[in-house]
Design a protein around this motif. Sequence first.
Motif, PDB file in Angstrom:
ATOM      1  N   GLY A  36      -1.333  -6.948  -1.722  1.00 32.75           N
ATOM      2  CA  GLY A  36      -1.406  -8.111  -0.850  1.00 32.75           C
ATOM      3  C   GLY A  36      -0.549  -7.919   0.382  1.00 32.75           C
ATOM      4  O   GLY A  36      -0.378  -6.802   0.861  1.00 32.75           O
ATOM      5  N   GLU A  37       0.003  -9.022   0.878  1.00 34.74           N
ATOM      6  CA  GLU A  37       0.763  -9.012   2.121  1.00 34.74           C
ATOM      7  C   GLU A  37       2.246  -9.201   1.850  1.00 34.74           C
ATOM      8  O   GLU A  37       2.639 -10.082   1.089  1.00 34.74           O
ATOM      9  CB  GLU A  37       0.271 -10.121   3.041  1.00 34.74           C
ATOM     10  CG  GLU A  37      -1.182  -9.961   3.427  1.00 34.74           C
ATOM     11  CD  GLU A  37      -1.680 -11.060   4.339  1.00 34.74           C
ATOM     12  OE1 GLU A  37      -0.953 -12.048   4.576  1.00 34.74           O
ATOM     13  OE2 GLU A  37      -2.808 -10.923   4.835  1.00 34.74           O
ATOM     14  N   ILE A  38       3.066  -8.357   2.487  1.00 41.98           N
ATOM     15  CA  ILE A  38       4.517  -8.480   2.387  1.00 41.98           C
ATOM     16  C   ILE A  38       5.051  -8.819   3.771  1.00 41.98           C
ATOM     17  O   ILE A  38       4.844  -8.066   4.732  1.00 41.98           O
ATOM     18  CB  ILE A  38       5.160  -7.180   1.856  1.00 41.98           C
ATOM     19  CG1 ILE A  38       4.690  -6.907   0.426  1.00 41.98           C
ATOM     20  CG2 ILE A  38       6.685  -7.275   1.926  1.00 41.98           C
ATOM     21  CD1 ILE A  38       5.184  -5.605  -0.160  1.00 41.98           C
ATOM     22  N   ASP A  39       5.715  -9.988   3.841  1.00 39.30           N
ATOM     23  CA  ASP A  39       6.284 -10.429   5.114  1.00 39.30           C
ATOM     24  C   ASP A  39       7.591 -11.173   4.836  1.00 39.30           C
ATOM     25  O   ASP A  39       8.070 -11.180   3.698  1.00 39.30           O
ATOM     26  CB  ASP A  39       5.291 -11.288   5.907  1.00 39.30           C
ATOM     27  CG  ASP A  39       4.828 -12.519   5.152  1.00 39.30           C
ATOM     28  OD1 ASP A  39       5.563 -13.003   4.270  1.00 39.30           O
ATOM     29  OD2 ASP A  39       3.725 -13.006   5.446  1.00 39.30           O
ATOM     30  N   ALA A  40       8.157 -11.790   5.852  1.00 41.50           N
ATOM     31  CA  ALA A  40       9.447 -12.461   5.706  1.00 41.50           C
ATOM     32  C   ALA A  40       9.408 -13.594   4.685  1.00 41.50           C
ATOM     33  O   ALA A  40      10.436 -13.924   4.090  1.00 41.50           O
ATOM     34  CB  ALA A  40       9.911 -12.990   7.061  1.00 41.50           C
ATOM     35  N   SER A  41       8.241 -14.161   4.435  1.00 37.25           N
ATOM     36  CA  SER A  41       8.164 -15.293   3.509  1.00 37.25           C
ATOM     37  C   SER A  41       8.234 -14.874   2.039  1.00 37.25           C
ATOM     38  O   SER A  41       8.467 -15.721   1.178  1.00 37.25           O
ATOM     39  CB  SER A  41       6.874 -16.088   3.749  1.00 37.25           C
ATOM     40  OG  SER A  41       5.745 -15.353   3.298  1.00 37.25           O
ATOM     41  N   ASN A  42       8.027 -13.597   1.739  1.00 34.05           N
ATOM     42  CA  ASN A  42       8.014 -13.206   0.327  1.00 34.05           C
ATOM     43  C   ASN A  42       8.816 -11.941  -0.004  1.00 34.05           C
ATOM     44  O   ASN A  42       8.744 -11.454  -1.119  1.00 34.05           O
ATOM     45  CB  ASN A  42       6.573 -13.059  -0.186  1.00 34.05           C
ATOM     46  CG  ASN A  42       5.766 -12.039   0.574  1.00 34.05           C
ATOM     47  OD1 ASN A  42       6.302 -11.184   1.273  1.00 34.05           O
ATOM     48  ND2 ASN A  42       4.458 -12.114   0.447  1.00 34.05           N
ATOM     49  N   THR A  43       9.589 -11.437   0.941  1.00 33.43           N
ATOM     50  CA  THR A  43      10.373 -10.234   0.625  1.00 33.43           C
ATOM     51  C   THR A  43      11.451 -10.519  -0.416  1.00 33.43           C
ATOM     52  O   THR A  43      11.773  -9.639  -1.218  1.00 33.43           O
ATOM     53  CB  THR A  43      11.016  -9.596   1.870  1.00 33.43           C
ATOM     54  OG1 THR A  43      11.773 -10.582   2.559  1.00 33.43           O
ATOM     55  CG2 THR A  43       9.983  -9.000   2.782  1.00 33.43           C
ATOM     56  N   ALA A  44      11.989 -11.729  -0.439  1.00 31.51           N
ATOM     57  CA  ALA A  44      12.981 -12.073  -1.462  1.00 31.51           C
ATOM     58  C   ALA A  44      12.341 -12.010  -2.845  1.00 31.51           C
ATOM     59  O   ALA A  44      12.976 -11.559  -3.812  1.00 31.51           O
ATOM     60  CB  ALA A  44      13.576 -13.447  -1.202  1.00 31.51           C
ATOM     61  N   GLU A  45      11.099 -12.432  -2.958  1.00 32.22           N
ATOM     62  CA  GLU A  45      10.388 -12.369  -4.233  1.00 32.22           C
ATOM     63  C   GLU A  45      10.128 -10.921  -4.634  1.00 32.22           C
ATOM     64  O   GLU A  45      10.239 -10.568  -5.811  1.00 32.22           O
ATOM     65  CB  GLU A  45       9.079 -13.143  -4.150  1.00 32.22           C
ATOM     66  CG  GLU A  45       9.288 -14.634  -3.974  1.00 32.22           C
ATOM     67  CD  GLU A  45       8.021 -15.378  -3.619  1.00 32.22           C
ATOM     68  OE1 GLU A  45       6.919 -14.798  -3.742  1.00 32.22           O
ATOM     69  OE2 GLU A  45       8.139 -16.542  -3.229  1.00 32.22           O
ATOM     70  N   LEU A  46       9.781 -10.077  -3.655  1.00 30.84           N
ATOM     71  CA  LEU A  46       9.598  -8.652  -3.929  1.00 30.84           C
ATOM     72  C   LEU A  46      10.895  -8.048  -4.464  1.00 30.84           C
ATOM     73  O   LEU A  46      10.894  -7.383  -5.495  1.00 30.84           O
ATOM     74  CB  LEU A  46       9.149  -7.911  -2.667  1.00 30.84           C
ATOM     75  CG  LEU A  46       9.149  -6.383  -2.749  1.00 30.84           C
ATOM     76  CD1 LEU A  46       8.098  -5.878  -3.725  1.00 30.84           C
ATOM     77  CD2 LEU A  46       8.946  -5.778  -1.373  1.00 30.84           C
ATOM     78  N   LEU A  47      11.983  -8.292  -3.770  1.00 28.63           N
ATOM     79  CA  LEU A  47      13.276  -7.766  -4.205  1.00 28.63           C
ATOM     80  C   LEU A  47      13.642  -8.261  -5.600  1.00 28.63           C
ATOM     81  O   LEU A  47      14.069  -7.471  -6.448  1.00 28.63           O
ATOM     82  CB  LEU A  47      14.379  -8.184  -3.229  1.00 28.63           C
ATOM     83  CG  LEU A  47      14.675  -7.233  -2.097  1.00 28.63           C
ATOM     84  CD1 LEU A  47      15.693  -7.843  -1.147  1.00 28.63           C
ATOM     85  CD2 LEU A  47      15.143  -5.900  -2.608  1.00 28.63           C
ATOM     86  N   ASP A  48      13.483  -9.550  -5.828  1.00 25.81           N
ATOM     87  CA  ASP A  48      13.802 -10.122  -7.124  1.00 25.81           C
ATOM     88  C   ASP A  48      12.977  -9.460  -8.226  1.00 25.81           C
ATOM     89  O   ASP A  48      13.508  -9.091  -9.269  1.00 25.81           O
ATOM     90  CB  ASP A  48      13.557 -11.630  -7.108  1.00 25.81           C
ATOM     91  CG  ASP A  48      13.924 -12.277  -8.416  1.00 25.81           C
ATOM     92  OD1 ASP A  48      15.104 -12.202  -8.821  1.00 25.81           O
ATOM     93  OD2 ASP A  48      13.021 -12.864  -9.061  1.00 25.81           O
ATOM     94  N   GLY A  74       9.825  -6.259   5.127  1.00 23.83           N
ATOM     95  CA  GLY A  74       9.567  -5.422   3.964  1.00 23.83           C
ATOM     96  C   GLY A  74      10.364  -4.133   4.025  1.00 23.83           C
ATOM     97  O   GLY A  74      10.854  -3.640   3.002  1.00 23.83           O
ATOM     98  N   PHE A  75      10.506  -3.580   5.221  1.00 25.41           N
ATOM     99  CA  PHE A  75      11.315  -2.377   5.382  1.00 25.41           C
ATOM    100  C   PHE A  75      12.764  -2.664   5.005  1.00 25.41           C
ATOM    101  O   PHE A  75      13.415  -1.865   4.327  1.00 25.41           O
ATOM    102  CB  PHE A  75      11.237  -1.834   6.814  1.00 25.41           C
ATOM    103  CG  PHE A  75      12.162  -0.676   7.054  1.00 25.41           C
ATOM    104  CD1 PHE A  75      11.889   0.566   6.515  1.00 25.41           C
ATOM    105  CD2 PHE A  75      13.318  -0.838   7.799  1.00 25.41           C
ATOM    106  CE1 PHE A  75      12.757   1.643   6.712  1.00 25.41           C
ATOM    107  CE2 PHE A  75      14.185   0.225   8.004  1.00 25.41           C
ATOM    108  CZ  PHE A  75      13.897   1.465   7.459  1.00 25.41           C
ATOM    109  N   SER A  76      13.263  -3.812   5.415  1.00 26.98           N
ATOM    110  CA  SER A  76      14.620  -4.205   5.052  1.00 26.98           C
ATOM    111  C   SER A  76      14.772  -4.294   3.536  1.00 26.98           C
ATOM    112  O   SER A  76      15.786  -3.865   2.976  1.00 26.98           O
ATOM    113  CB  SER A  76      14.962  -5.549   5.701  1.00 26.98           C
ATOM    114  OG  SER A  76      16.254  -5.947   5.358  1.00 26.98           O
ATOM    115  N   ALA A  77      13.761  -4.811   2.861  1.00 23.63           N
ATOM    116  CA  ALA A  77      13.784  -4.887   1.392  1.00 23.63           C
ATOM    117  C   ALA A  77      13.824  -3.480   0.785  1.00 23.63           C
ATOM    118  O   ALA A  77      14.550  -3.237  -0.186  1.00 23.63           O
ATOM    119  CB  ALA A  77      12.575  -5.657   0.884  1.00 23.63           C
ATOM    120  N   LEU A  78      13.073  -2.552   1.362  1.00 19.17           N
ATOM    121  CA  LEU A  78      13.084  -1.172   0.860  1.00 19.17           C
ATOM    122  C   LEU A  78      14.461  -0.531   1.023  1.00 19.17           C
ATOM    123  O   LEU A  78      14.907   0.211   0.153  1.00 19.17           O
ATOM    124  CB  LEU A  78      12.016  -0.336   1.558  1.00 19.17           C
ATOM    125  CG  LEU A  78      10.571  -0.713   1.287  1.00 19.17           C
ATOM    126  CD1 LEU A  78       9.629   0.209   2.066  1.00 19.17           C
ATOM    127  CD2 LEU A  78      10.257  -0.667  -0.192  1.00 19.17           C
TER     128      LEU A  78
END
Length: 117
Positions: A36-48, A74-78
């Motif tokens: 799907g899509e990774i953006d500022a609204s869901n990167t915290a969920e990705l990290l979690d 998303g890059f910041s999350a990586l």
Amino acid sequence: MTSTTTPARTATTRRAGLQFSSEWLNSTVVRISACGEIDASNTAELLDFVLRRGANCRSLILDLSGVTFFATAGFSALRTIDLRSSRASVSWTLVDGPAVSRVLGICDPERTLPRGV
């Protein structure tokens, strides 16, 4: 001689526009996938999801080949995943797709993140 195999443990989570799944390939290796899509609204969920589902692994495969949009958040999350993995002595590799590869080409031209071949 009889051999037995243990099925991989899996988990799936759906969020608006994004789906996560995890699969333990063995007792130390986990593959976490996002579609799907990774953006500022869901990167915290990705990290979690990555940090919780990969908490006890020694090796992490982060499969983002199904990501259709990848923002710089998303890059910041990586980078956070990379830092946390390093601190925990977890080896990890990133499987990217076209959307992720495009951003990494700009944000990580020296290929400091461990990308798969």
